[in-house]
Design an enzyme around this catalytic site. Structure first.
Site: not given
Ligand code: GRF
Length: 199
Positions: A21, A118, A150, A154
């Protein structure tokens, strides 16, 4: 801006996580520092033990854990999540490391109101191991993408991207640290633009 919203009103967000998080944290901090005019009305996780849930609770934010049961269609857990998000009247659903694929039913419930981050420059390196995959491909550059969600994984309209160079000797950990630092600035800034400016 959402047509139903009065000017100056802060839109409500439901943030969905599965793990640490850290992006959720960056988003909540940005709302508290006045950099993102929005309210976090709910943090949802598919994992009751997600460290991010505890962090959200210590910040006084309402949380919900909805475990996905093995062998049970995803729609069952999703319907509990959809109900909770609607009950909190969230305008936006912000995915921040939520690791379960959403079904068309969920996408339909919040069409054009779900955003994801992502850790790669989509369409390059989709999937759950984007940082490792970029290193394995010996790419010079990777980065971060914020996009609308969508039905495909990704996938969806790209809202913002920022490059992160892959340096000689980078490990998954060192590259991930720079990608996360980039995410923590890009995500709140992009949400502010998405919620309050015309795209
Ligand atoms: C991030 O790198 C995000 O891009 C991907 O999952 C990871 C989540 O990390 N979708 P965090 O839980 O926000 O530290």
């Amino acid at each position: 801006m959402n047509a139903d919203m009065n000017a100056g009103e802060k839109p409500g967000m439901a943030i969905m996580i599965s793990g640490t998080g850290s992006n959720m944290d960056a988003i909540i901090s940005a709302t508290r520092r006045g950099l993102l005019a929005a309210r976090t009305v709910l943090v949802v996780s598919d994992r009751p033990d997600a460290p991010g849930l505890k962090k959200a609770r210590t910040k006084g934010i309402k949380t919900l854990a909805v475990p996905y049961e093995k062998g049970v269609p995803r729609e069952k857990a999703e319907s509990a999540i959809i109900g909770a998000i609607k009950a909190e009247r969230a305008e936006w659903v912000v995915l921040a490391g939520f690791m379960k694929l959403l079904t068309p039913n969920f996408i339909q419930a919040f069409r054009n109101r779900i955003v994801n981050i992502h850790p790669a420059l989509l369409p390059s390196f989709p999937g759950a191991h984007a940082i490792r995959d970029a290193l394995a491909a010996r790419a010079d550059i990777t980065g971060v993408t914020v996009h609308m969600v969508d039905e495909l994984m990704d996938h969806g309209t790209i809202i913002a991207q920022e490059e992160v160079a892959i340096l000689p000797g980078d490990t998954e950990e060192s590259l991930a640290a720079r990608i996360h630092a980039t995410e923590h600035k890009l995500y709140p800034r992009t949400l502010q633009q998405l919620f309050h400016e015309d795209f």
